[in-house]
Design an enzyme around this catalytic site. Structure first.
Site, PDB file in Angstrom:
ATOM      1  CG  PHE A   1     -75.890 -34.933  24.686  1.00 52.95           C
ATOM      2  CD1 PHE A   1     -74.794 -35.513  25.262  1.00 52.95           C
ATOM      3  CD2 PHE A   1     -75.841 -34.553  23.375  1.00 52.95           C
ATOM      4  CE1 PHE A   1     -73.664 -35.741  24.497  1.00 52.95           C
ATOM      5  CE2 PHE A   1     -74.695 -34.781  22.609  1.00 52.95           C
ATOM      6  CZ  PHE A   1     -73.612 -35.386  23.175  1.00 52.95           C
TER       7      PHE A   1
ATOM      8  CD1 TRP B   1     -79.288 -35.760  18.743  1.00 55.12           C
ATOM      9  CD2 TRP B   1     -77.732 -37.019  19.715  1.00 55.12           C
ATOM     10  NE1 TRP B   1     -79.799 -36.195  19.942  1.00 55.12           N
ATOM     11  CE2 TRP B   1     -78.860 -36.970  20.573  1.00 55.12           C
ATOM     12  CE3 TRP B   1     -76.616 -37.762  20.129  1.00 55.12           C
ATOM     13  CZ2 TRP B   1     -78.915 -37.633  21.795  1.00 55.12           C
ATOM     14  CZ3 TRP B   1     -76.670 -38.420  21.348  1.00 55.12           C
ATOM     15  CH2 TRP B   1     -77.810 -38.354  22.168  1.00 55.12           C
ATOM     16  CG  HIS B   2     -72.721 -37.836  19.618  1.00 56.97           C
ATOM     17  ND1 HIS B   2     -73.375 -38.458  18.588  1.00 56.97           N
ATOM     18  CD2 HIS B   2     -72.608 -38.757  20.598  1.00 56.97           C
ATOM     19  CE1 HIS B   2     -73.651 -39.704  18.930  1.00 56.97           C
ATOM     20  NE2 HIS B   2     -73.195 -39.915  20.148  1.00 56.97           N
ATOM     21  N   GLY B   3     -72.829 -33.140  19.412  1.00 55.12           N
ATOM     22  CA  GLY B   3     -72.302 -31.863  19.873  1.00 55.12           C
ATOM     23  C   GLY B   3     -72.160 -30.886  18.732  1.00 55.12           C
TER      24      GLY B   3
END
Lengths: 480, 438
Positions: free
Chosen positions: A480, A320-322
């Protein structure tokens, strides 16, 4: 637009607060809030607002369908969630996917560059949480599209969190009550966050970039001591940056009558990795718990399944972070330590002296951020090698000088990671009020009053000064 | 309730104060006139971005507004000044390094075979030193400063040797030499900056900065034999205890330039004049680039004095500005009324594209052209008394052809005078190459 910019604070927020104060009735306030939020969103490129509108329209439609057609609600839920995730996947992970295919199979030759729409990770998750909550019957579907849009786009948290669940703000959206006491707390919270970001986070970020540069080439030229200093500064930067954004969001919310949940609870004083994740990006870990871990069965299907569930959750948390393997590695790094704590150490963890537990946690977290920082494998390798003495660069006086030049800044930044100042302030206030040893002391009360009154303006001006000449204002989670 | 009493009574004042100040800052941002230039930073401030549908959709227009708003905010200079004070509290800053790279490249040995002379790069060479300026790496007067070491309220510029760029610089001079062959004598003076001369060699090693003496020797070794390299490093070193460089600025003083001038005179076969032959003027309270651009407020307590020596024959010059207009000016100008950051402008009219001095006391038709950067300004006054005609151009702004100039004006001596930074900076080298090829 970023919160820590003169335009946002002096113009956008000021006008927004005026609109919220001057307009009468929740409906008017909401309309104004929606307009401001969409303008805020458009700032990064109006073309991306279209995506937000579409995603929200999808969820609005399907949530109503789930309520009206409960026999097929599972199908509606899956379809809606799948569509949202596909959209997220296309914009965020296409390059990653194709890149991996390319290195494995040599195809495709050209990887299209897709610009990541701002906030997509946050509002996608928020909307998913909404639809799931409607499905679970925990919340009524919102009939009005524009109110749902307001929820998804609310500028307080759409760019950088916290991930707010619909049920937590449903009441505020319908009926807003603004109390002076809350506004006062909001003002304090906002200015603390603003100063934390503009002064502390941005300043240690400069040091982090100096001593832990992003390229393998740059890293090769840094002496080992410099890398350690850089790692420390990056560790401080990430926390101060991210928690500051949550502080500002919560503060702005309180000023307008919105109540967002806490997202950070001094994670660096945690005594274990489990504890750390109860304190770091709380809204994200609870999202994954409630919407991925528990639906997968959590720990109710046996140890083997629990392990798998944890693996999936932490892999996804990292991802999710990247869109890069180092983030997945970061997530699984925590999976590893959590498994060790839960399954291998168990009760024995408590037997280790608290001091050691805290130190271990800090070391574990220190390295997690090193992994987090470098998307480029060569750079990560270079950084790790350098940290453990493999650095080719000879030590010079620059590192020691840099440390000396910034020693007070670093001290304050470290203290800001602990509840020390917050606790001190609480004790001081209590004493001023008449509790405790220094009860009723006139000087204390006078000083507390003065500080209570002026600290928002002081912090605001400090932050403004830092932002004025500051061309350097990255927000780490901006992808994000 | 007594408990909430004091907090409750403080609250209205707190809220009034905060929202009042916020409102004031908002109104200032909307109503007050916005500056267009920054005197302190010596640059034009960002303009309000032009609208286009493309930039609107992509968000570029919006981010341009962001930048414009912050860059031209009416109270910006006050806020920046305040921030510098805050930053000075970050730690113990008696010795500070701002910016800078981590180390320079190794300087090759120059003794022995010269090898093949470097030639001009055909395409854009791989960019080194081309990253956007990091904090501390600043662009002052259009010149790059790679980093500053501040010790006891004196700033020292940091230099890092890059072989590719040094070769490139020599190649540019070689090109000039080829085209001037038979027409004029080419001299090359690479001026060291204060960090190289004033700091001890051992300290320089600890700072990981490059040896400027060796760097200059290397550059000269890569120049064609007909080019006269003017060695000034050792001369300056001999006078290390004198006021040869400014404390708060990246330039040398007129005294430092004087010692360099004596070396040029030697190379050119001229007899250097002595300082007592000139009329001396002083302009105190100079706070230069190190102060204004690096943000190190402690330098403010150690202001410089600009000492200048007026040429004997004439102090009058004609300078041509970028728009083509020509003005009468003074070789050493009275800058007592100028802002404290502008006092180096006393020399040679500052940095204009093209200037001329005609010395009535010399009638032998001698003419010299100086291709200079801002370091040249302080040295030019001394040359007035050796040539009937003295021309100087700033390589960054002159748009004409130096070869046409040499032919037209019968120039015999061409001096290329650059501070050592420009031998390492991509931007400067590109401009110099364009000049050499015109």
């Amino acid at each position: 637009m970023v919160f820590s910019s003169l335009l946002f604070v002096f113009l956008f927020l000021a006008l927004n607060l005026v609109s919220q104060a001057a307009l009468r009735g929740v409906r008017q306030k909401n309309i104004a809030m929606l307009i401001f939020s969409l303008v805020f969103f458009s700032w990064a490129g109006p073309r991306y607002v279209v995506l937000l509108l579409l995603d929200t329209a999808l969820c609005w439609f399907f949530a109503i369908r789930i309520e009206r057609d409960p026999t097929h609600k599972k199908r509606h839920l899956w379809l809606c969630t799948a569509l949202l995730l596909v959209v997220l996947g296309i914009f965020k992970y296409t390059g990653f996917l194709l890149g991996n295919l390319q290195s494995l199979f040599g195809w495709p030759e050209i990887i299209p560059e897709i610009v990541l729409p701002i906030g997509i990770s946050f509002y996608t998750f928020q909307l998913i949480s909404y639809v799931v909550d409607v499905y679970r019957g925990e919340v009524r579907a919102q009939k009005k599209y524009w109110i749902l849009l307001l929820y998804a786009s609310l500028f307080h948290q759409c760019i950088a969190g916290p991930i707010v669940r619909y049920r937590d703000v449903a009441q505020d959206l319908a009926k807003r009550q603004v109390h002076a006491e809350e506004v006062s707390r909001g003002v304090s919270r906002f200015t603390v966050g603003l100063a934390k970001k503009a002064v502390l986070a941005n300043s240690v970020a400069v040091l982090a970039d100096r001593w832990l540069p992003m390229t393998a080439e740059g890293l090769a030229a840094i002496p080992t001591a410099g890398l350690w200093l850089g790692g420390l500064c990056y560790m401080l930067q990430i926390y101060l940056d991210f928690s500051a954004y949550s502080d500002m969001a919560i503060g702005m919310g309180l000023m307008c009558g919105f109540h967002y949940k806490e997202n950070f609870n001094y994670p660096y004083i945690a005594s274990s990795v489990t504890d750390f994740w109860r304190r770091w990006h709380i809204s994200l870990s609870t999202f994954f718990r409630d919407y991925v871990y528990i639906p997968l069965g959590g720990n109710r299907r046996g140890k083997g399944r629990q392990l798998l569930n944890l693996f999936i959750v932490w892999g996804l948390t990292g991802l999710w972070h990247g869109a890069s393997w180092n983030y997945v590695l970061w997530g699984l790094y925590f999976f590893l330590f959590l498994v060790i704590e839960k399954f291998l150490l168990g009760e024995k963890l408590q037997k280790i002296p608290a001091v050691l537990r805290h130190i271990f946690l800090l070391i574990i977290v220190y390295f997690c951020w090193v992994i987090f920082r470098f998307r480029d494998a060569a750079a990560l390798g270079m950084a790790l090698r350098g940290l453990f003495g493999g650095g080719a660069a000879a030590a010079g006086m620059a590192v020691g000088l840099s440390l000396k030049n910034n020693i007070f800044l670093l001290l304050v930044a470290c203290i800001a990671c602990t509840p020390l100042t917050a606790n001190l302030w609480q004790r001081w206030k209590a004493a001023a009020q008449g509790d405790g040893v220094f009860a009723g002391n006139r000087l204390l009360r006078g000083a507390a009053t003065v500080w209570e009154v002026i600290h928002p303006v002081l912090l605001l001006l400090l932050a403004a000064m830092a932002l004025a000449g500051d061309s350097y204002n990255p927000f780490l989670y901006f992808q994000f | 309730m007594k408990q909430k009493d004091w907090e409750g009574s403080a609250r209205p004042v707190k809220l009034l104060l905060f929202f009042g100040v916020l409102a004031a800052l908002c109104i200032i941002g909307i109503l007050f006139p916005r500056p267009t230039e920054s005197e302190v930073e010596k640059r034009k401030l960002t303009e309000f971005p032009a609208f286009s549908w493309e930039s609107f959709w992509s968000g570029k227009w919006f981010s341009g507004i962001d930048t414009w708003y912050a860059d031209t905010y009416p109270l910006r200079e006050v806020l920046i000044a305040g921030n510098k004070v805050v930053q000075s509290l970050y730690g113990i800053r008696s010795h500070v390094i701002v910016g800078g790279e981590t180390q320079g490249e190794e300087i090759p040995d120059v003794d022995g075979n010269q090898g093949e002379l470097p030639t001009l790069p055909q395409e854009d060479p791989e960019q080194k030193n081309d990253e956007p300026p990091r904090d501390g790496n600043v662009n002052a007067d259009g010149e790059m400063i790679s980093g500053i070491y501040v010790s006891d309220n004196v700033g020292y510029g940091l230099y890092y040797f890059v072989q590719q760029n040094s070769d490139w610089y020599a190649a540019i001079l070689n090109e000039m030499n080829t085209r001037l062959a038979g027409k004029a004598q080419l001299y090359s003076l690479v001026a060291p900056i204060n960090g190289g001369v004033l700091l001890s060699d051992s300290l320089q090693k600890e700072l990981h900065i490059s040896d400027q003496r060796e760097s200059i020797r290397y550059i000269y070794s890569r120049m064609a034999a007909e080019i006269q390299g003017v060695e000034v490093f050792d001369t300056l070193r001999e006078h290390v205890d004198e006021y040869i460089y400014f404390h708060t600025d990246h330039h040398w003083t007129a005294l430092g330039a004087y010692y360099a001038y004596t070396q040029y005179a030697k190379a050119a076969g001229l007899t250097p004049h002595t300082l007592d032959q000139f009329e001396q003027v002083e302009f105190p309270d100079f706070l230069g680039t190190y102060y204004s651009v690096s943000g190190i407020t402690s330098l403010g307590s150690n202001p410089d004095t600009v000492v200048a020596y007026k040429p004997m024959g004439t102090n009058k010059m004609k300078m041509t500005m970028a728009d083509g207009a020509t003005y009468d000016w003074f070789v050493v100008n009275d800058v007592s009324g100028y802002g404290s950051s502008m006092k180096y402008g006393a020399f040679a009219g500052g940095d204009q594209p093209y200037s001329v001095v005609e010395n009535p006391e010399i009638t032998d038709g001698s003419a010299c052209l100086v291709i200079k950067d801002s370091y040249g300004n302080a040295l030019i006054p001394y040359l007035v008394d050796h040539y009937q005609y003295l021309y100087w151009i700033d390589f960054r702004y002159y748009k004409g052809s130096i070869y046409d100039l040499v032919a037209e004006k019968n120039i015999q001596d061409v001096l290329v005078l650059q501070q050592i930074y420009n031998t390492g900076d991509n931007g400067a080298l590109k401009k110099l190459q364009a000049l050499a090829e015109r």
